[in-house]
Design a protein around this motif. Structure first.
Motif, PDB file in Angstrom:
ATOM      1  N   GLN A  37       0.828  -1.208   0.000  1.00 36.27           N
ATOM      2  CA  GLN A  37       0.000   0.000   0.000  1.00 36.27           C
ATOM      3  C   GLN A  37       0.863   1.258   0.000  1.00 36.27           C
ATOM      4  O   GLN A  37       0.471   2.294  -0.545  1.00 36.27           O
ATOM      5  N   GLY A  39      -6.590   8.873  -8.486  1.00 32.61           N
ATOM      6  CA  GLY A  39      -7.595   8.276  -7.610  1.00 32.61           C
ATOM      7  C   GLY A  39      -8.177   6.975  -8.158  1.00 32.61           C
ATOM      8  O   GLY A  39      -8.374   6.003  -7.419  1.00 32.61           O
ATOM      9  N   GLN A  40      -8.434   6.957  -9.455  1.00 33.65           N
ATOM     10  CA  GLN A  40      -8.995   5.748 -10.069  1.00 33.65           C
ATOM     11  C   GLN A  40      -7.992   4.596 -10.022  1.00 33.65           C
ATOM     12  O   GLN A  40      -8.367   3.435  -9.856  1.00 33.65           O
ATOM     13  N   TYR A  58      -5.745   4.218  -7.609  1.00 30.37           N
ATOM     14  CA  TYR A  58      -5.832   3.743  -6.230  1.00 30.37           C
ATOM     15  C   TYR A  58      -6.920   2.689  -6.085  1.00 30.37           C
ATOM     16  O   TYR A  58      -6.730   1.622  -5.509  1.00 30.37           O
ATOM     17  N   TYR A  59      -8.086   3.017  -6.607  1.00 30.24           N
ATOM     18  CA  TYR A  59      -9.256   2.132  -6.483  1.00 30.24           C
ATOM     19  C   TYR A  59      -9.015   0.799  -7.199  1.00 30.24           C
ATOM     20  O   TYR A  59      -9.292  -0.284  -6.657  1.00 30.24           O
ATOM     21  N   GLY A  66      -6.415  -1.316  -5.375  1.00 29.81           N
ATOM     22  CA  GLY A  66      -7.013  -1.828  -4.142  1.00 29.81           C
ATOM     23  C   GLY A  66      -7.934  -3.015  -4.397  1.00 29.81           C
ATOM     24  O   GLY A  66      -7.901  -4.013  -3.668  1.00 29.81           O
ATOM     25  N   CYS A  67      -8.751  -2.915  -5.460  1.00 29.38           N
ATOM     26  CA  CYS A  67      -9.651  -4.017  -5.801  1.00 29.38           C
ATOM     27  C   CYS A  67      -8.861  -5.271  -6.186  1.00 29.38           C
ATOM     28  O   CYS A  67      -9.193  -6.390  -5.762  1.00 29.38           O
ATOM     29  N   THR A  81      -5.683   4.268   7.097  1.00 34.14           N
ATOM     30  CA  THR A  81      -6.524   5.317   6.519  1.00 34.14           C
ATOM     31  C   THR A  81      -6.773   6.440   7.527  1.00 34.14           C
ATOM     32  O   THR A  81      -6.721   7.633   7.183  1.00 34.14           O
ATOM     33  N   SER A 113     -17.099   4.514   6.770  1.00 35.26           N
ATOM     34  CA  SER A 113     -16.042   3.584   6.362  1.00 35.26           C
ATOM     35  C   SER A 113     -15.758   2.558   7.454  1.00 35.26           C
ATOM     36  O   SER A 113     -15.570   1.369   7.179  1.00 35.26           O
TER      37      SER A 113
END
Length: 480
Positions: free
Chosen positions: A99, A109-110, A112-113, A116-117, A150, A161
């Motif tokens: 991470q 940002g996209q 990151y997502y 992460g997925c 986070t 969250s």
């Protein structure tokens, strides 16, 4: 379920747990770990090559550490297979450090997502491939680490969250528990099935076959057999499966073949019943095998057809009977009468009810001198059997003739035990030395001619005579 721990799902029996782990390693962990190694080593080596051009000394160490752990894991898996699951869990935990390879300055940002997925999916694969007692702590560690990171990096607590993380942890834990439990139950069922299959021939000492109806092929599949060559009408020219299927197709029950009765579920289970095979009666038993819906077919016994012989003259019989009645009844004269009657009645197959207690006592008084013989009826005061009346008398007369000869040689009979069983009447002789009895028995002409129609199994050295209670069909039940 009582064979598994309620919380960790481990099998309580050490042997079963070791077999489960060995199977899990060969089928799941080994191929999974090899795949993860190739992917992890390739991606981290590529990342090292990319980051080496950025002069960033922090990020490459994370990837180098991941490569080192993978190499250590490969060595451990090669040398100590039992630690494979643990090293996979450690590798999965270390993947959290990846991470820190991403920062807001260099990653959109996209992205990151997306990363992460992808990481979450890979970790989920490892969760479901390892045991619950390893995957559950790993899952909780990942969620706690991500939530804590986070909060520290954003300097705030997002209630939504945090709630989502807690709900996710509970949901995935429940699913992991149910899936691992289902895997273990399936393994236990297969293990029990294999164990029973291997022990069937020890538990059943009669001809049997484990069969199952194959709906796709529309035929009976033969899975396990023992003593199959003893099945009635066995043919050496056919394979084992063909012999068993032929037996099932030729047996008749309720005006249909046994095969049709099995397919249409019109048969009795867990109790003996008779079927017709050509001109014979065969006693069989069917047991349901619930683990895989199979059926165990056991051949209990077979009643042979009597051979037709020329009828002895009725006038001759009556004449001899009159002479016998006129002779004074002494043991010697009665023995002479029995010998003559044995010759006259050897070919007579009339079925009659015989009082065994009365017959045995009569023969003992005529043939045996010793009065110390123990006669044990095992609680049955009167024991009767419906069989070939003349043949069983001839057979027992010859047996007592042999006992008389042994008594002259100082080899005394100690006990006669009579036990009334479901399929047979068992008479057991206890002699000082049973071995001299057997050669005399095998060489006796009258015994040779009568034993196949009376006994379920050939006599062996334990001297247990098992007289069959199964009678032939009416169409052969004639008086000659």
């Amino acid at each position: 379920m009582e064979q598994m721990s309620k919380y960790t799902l481990k099998f309580k029996a050490k042997e079963i747990e070791e077999k489960y782990q060995a199977q899990s390693y060969q089928k799941h962990l080994k191929p999974l770990f090899y795949g993860l190694l190739i992917m992890a080593l390739s991606l981290n080596t590529l990342q090292l090559a990319i980051n080496s051009q950025k002069n960033n000394l922090v990020i490459p160490y994370i990837n180098m550490g991941f490569i080192i752990i993978c190499l250590i894991g490969l060595y451990v898996m090669y040398k100590i297979e039992g630690l494979t699951a643990k090293i996979i869990t450690i590798t999965n935990a270390y993947s959290l450090s990846l991470q820190f390879n991403f920062s807001p300055e260099t990653t959109q940002g996209q992205e990151y997502y997306l990363y992460g997925c992808n990481f979450s999916l890979i970790q989920a694969v490892i969760y479901f491939s390892t045991d619950f007692h390893l995957s559950c702590p790993s899952l909780l560690l990942h969620i706690i680490f991500r939530q804590t990171s986070t909060i520290l990096l954003t300097n705030k607590i997002d209630v939504q969250s945090l709630s989502l993380s807690m709900a996710t942890a509970i949901l995935i834990t429940c699913v992991l528990y149910m899936c691992n439990k289902a895997y273990r139950i399936q393994f236990l069922m297969n293990y029990q099935q294999d164990t029973i299959n291997n022990q069937l021939h020890k538990l059943i000492n009669k001809p049997f076959s484990k069969i199952q109806f194959n709906e796709k092929k529309l035929q009976i599949d033969v899975q396990t057999t023992a003593f199959h060559e003893q099945f009635e009408d066995y043919n050496n020219e056919f394979c084992t499966g063909c012999n068993v299927r032929s037996f099932i197709r030729n047996c008749i029950i309720n005006n249909m073949t046994l095969e049709q009765a099995l397919i249409s579920s019109q048969v009795k289970f867990d109790e003996s019943f008779e079927v017709k095979l050509q001109r014979k009666k065969v006693k069989i038993r069917l047991c349901q095998y619930n683990i895989d819906n199979s059926i165990i077919l056991i051949q209990e016994s077979v009643q042979k057809d009597p051979i037709l012989y020329k009828k002895v003259s009725y006038n001759l019989q009556q004449s001899l009977f009159k002479q016998f009645n006129a002779i004074r009844k002494t043991p010697q004269n009665q023995q002479f009468q029995f010998g003559t009657l044995s010759i006259l009645m050897l070919r007579q197959f009339q079925i009659r009810t015989i009082n065994i207690r009365k017959l045995i006592k009569n023969l003992m008084s005529i043939y045996l001198i010793s009065k110390k013989i123990k006669l044990n009826f095992n609680g049955d005061y009167t024991i009767k059997i419906r069989t070939y009346g003349h043949l069983i008398k001839i057979f027992l007369i010859q047996v007592f003739c042999i006992l008389q000869d042994l008594e002259y040689q100082q080899n005394y009979l100690e006990e006669i035990s009579i036990l009334n069983l479901e399929t047979c009447l068992q008479i057991k002789l206890t002699i000082n030395d049973q071995f001299p009895f057997f050669p005399l028995y095998l060489r006796n002409y009258f015994i040779e001619q009568t034993a196949p129609y009376l006994l379920l199994n050939p006599l062996n050295y334990n001297l247990e005579f098992q007289f069959s209670k199964i009678m032939p069909f009416n169409d052969v039940n004639l008086e000659y």
